[in-house]
Design an enzyme around this catalytic site. Structure first.
Site, PDB file in Angstrom:
ATOM      1  N   CYS A  45       0.880  -0.958  -0.009  1.00  0.00           N
ATOM      2  CA  CYS A  45       0.016  -0.202   0.081  1.00  0.00           C
ATOM      3  C   CYS A  45       0.928   1.208  -0.066  1.00  0.00           C
ATOM      4  O   CYS A  45       1.173   1.988   0.945  1.00  0.00           O
ATOM      5  CB  CYS A  45      -0.957  -0.059   1.194  1.00  0.00           C
ATOM      6  SG  CYS A  45      -2.145   1.364   1.282  1.00  0.00           S
ATOM      7  N   THR A  63     -31.601   3.630   5.132  1.00  0.00           N
ATOM      8  CA  THR A  63     -32.010   3.796   3.855  1.00  0.00           C
ATOM      9  C   THR A  63     -31.072   2.513   2.924  1.00  0.00           C
ATOM     10  O   THR A  63     -30.356   2.274   3.378  1.00  0.00           O
ATOM     11  CB  THR A  63     -31.245   5.124   3.117  1.00  0.00           C
ATOM     12  OG1 THR A  63     -30.011   5.308   3.292  1.00  0.00           O
ATOM     13  CG2 THR A  63     -32.244   6.200   3.853  1.00  0.00           C
TER      14      THR A  63
END
Length: 486
Positions: free
Chosen positions: A130, A383
């Site tokens: 990374c 949601t």
């Protein structure tokens, strides 16, 4: 509570917009050169993420005062606002706790010196190549007085840190193989030995940066403008635009390239909601399965997870390799634990074992981690895409438990048969890639799951994956430490 070193110079207390630090048009650049007599860097990428439209990320800080305030505090504290924070800004409730925990681990009083902390962060991030996180902590390591020779490779670091290399590798790739003998080797290495408190600090840092590497790749985090590979001094082309264009509404419209063509995905959300409804009805109507059946379902799901194979890399999907990760040995192959390695609830419980042990050996950190885990797992806006007033707890738990299932961690009150109902194959491929070999995550994988959902919801998924992975690694490390102590 005080910092372990002197504060950095204050970045100022005036309010700023996120767009202020990202892009500058040629006219503004010429004015800055004239006024300051310096060259102004220009970002190479198109925003904080290679996967998420820049304008969507920048919009968050403009409409949410809480997010803007968190960004300002982070900028004043660190003198920068990194792209990870900008993407996490979709969820300010989580971001606040994340930054507080990371600040404590890196800057407040603790068993490890500052340069050791940043070097351990480099070691952890390098396990997954990374470069974003490596470059970030190389700069911090040097700023707090770290020896540049250590950056030539682990062989150039002190023996004490070299001994940590094996623990780093096992935790990152096969944490279930960690034993009390590994812990004993670190604690009884004569003049190069670790204290128990130092080891706990190191373990938390390693697991933090392993999982943060997952988030970085999973959200396609691009290099920061101030970091390596994030800027250029060459003049912009005619197609480039300034942040002043964005704020004035004159910027280029974002065109989403659908790599899957016009494949029909309508109804995806409704189908998933219907499955959740049916599973809830079955829970209410059917009798509880026996423990033997629950264990069998867990083993079946764990075995199936081993057969989920990540897709191949796409051309151009990987960011440039950093100067530090280029010298890091190749990542070990990741496999799933066998039946004998399964960690039953009695031996792998954060609430009953991990929390108290961390808090005892590294005060306050256990509480911070617990709050962060809870926030990621319970975060909801009720949601799903455009649907409101939806209970998503069943889906969030399926994601969390699937990750722990891949690590061989079982919860005796969970029916693992629900996972196959709620998580389709493309989603499982994304999860396994991001959690196990995040450096192979591609934009295509990101776009292939939950294609009707908002980017903020996919970032939420990444938060779940990151925290579930960190907790799983921690549990195996703490189990080995506990066995050494008893």
């Amino acid at each position: 509570m005080r910092h372990a070193t002197a504060h950095r110079e204050n970045a100022g207390h005036h309010s700023f917009l996120v767009t202020d630090i990202l892009k500058m048009c040629s006219h503004c650049e010429r004015l800055s050169k004239k006024d300051l007599g310096v060259r102004i860097p220009r970002p190479l990428g198109n925003g904080p993420s290679r996967f998420i439209p820049e304008k969507e990320i920048l919009h968050i800080s403009k409409v949410d005062d809480r997010t803007q305030s968190i960004f300002e505090d982070a900028f004043v504290s660190l003198g920068r606002l990194d792209n990870i924070s900008l993407v996490m800004g979709f969820h300010p409730q989580y971001l606040e706790g994340f930054l507080r925990t990371q600040h404590y681990l890196l800057q407040m009083d603790g068993p490890l010196s500052l340069h050791y902390r940043h070097y351990i962060g480099i070691m952890a991030a390098a396990r997954h190549q990374c470069s974003y996180l490596v470059n970030l902590h190389v700069d911090d390591f040097l700023q707090v007085g770290g020896d540049p020779k250590w950056l030539n490779g682990l062989d150039g670091a002190p023996q004490k840190l070299q001994h940590l290399g094996e623990l780093n590798k096992i935790l990152a790739h096969r944490p279930w193989l960690l034993t009390k003998e590994h812990i004993e080797h670190l604690l009884k290495a004569e003049e190069h030995s670790w204290s128990l408190a130092e080891l706990i600090h190191a373990v938390v840092l390693l697991t933090h940066y392993h999982s943060l590497a997952s988030f970085t790749f999973g959200c396609g985090i691009a290099p920061d403008i101030h970091g390596e590979g994030g800027h250029t001094f060459r003049p912009p082309s005619l197609s480039q635009y300034c942040v002043c264009d964005i704020t004035n509404g004159n910027g280029h419209a974002y065109h989403h390239n659908d790599v899957f063509g016009n494949e029909e995905v309508s109804g995806e959300v409704e189908v998933l909601m219907e499955k959740m409804k049916q599973l809830q009805e079955l829970r209410d109507e059917e009798e509880e399965a026996s423990q033997e059946e629950m264990v069998e379902r867990f083993e079946r799901e764990k075995t199936e997870s081993m057969l989920v194979v990540p897709a191949e890399d796409e051309d151009g999907a990987r960011p440039a390799t950093s100067r530090a990760t280029s010298r890091t040995p190749a990542t070990a192959t990741r496999t799933s634990p066998g039946r004998a390695s399964t960690c039953p609830p009695s031996g792998c419980s954060w609430e009953d074992h991990g929390f108290s042990l961390v808090n005892r050996l590294y005060p306050d950190v256990g509480q911070m981690l617990d709050e962060k885990f809870q926030m990621a797992a319970s975060l909801t806006y009720n949601t799903m895409a455009s649907h409101k007033d939806v209970d998503t707890s069943m889906l969030r738990r399926a994601i969390w438990n699937y990750i722990h299932c891949m690590f061989g961690i079982r919860y005796d009150d969970y029916d693992y048969g629900e996972i196959n109902q709620l998580l389709d194959r493309s989603f499982k491929i994304y999860i396994k890639t991001m959690v196990c070999i995040p450096e192979k995550t591609t934009k295509r994988m990101y776009e292939s799951f939950w294609r009707q959902f908002q980017h903020s919801e996919k970032v939420h998924v990444n938060l779940l994956l990151m925290e579930a992975r960190m907790q799983a690694e921690l549990l195996y490390a703490l189990r080995a430490i506990t066995r050494y102590m008893t």
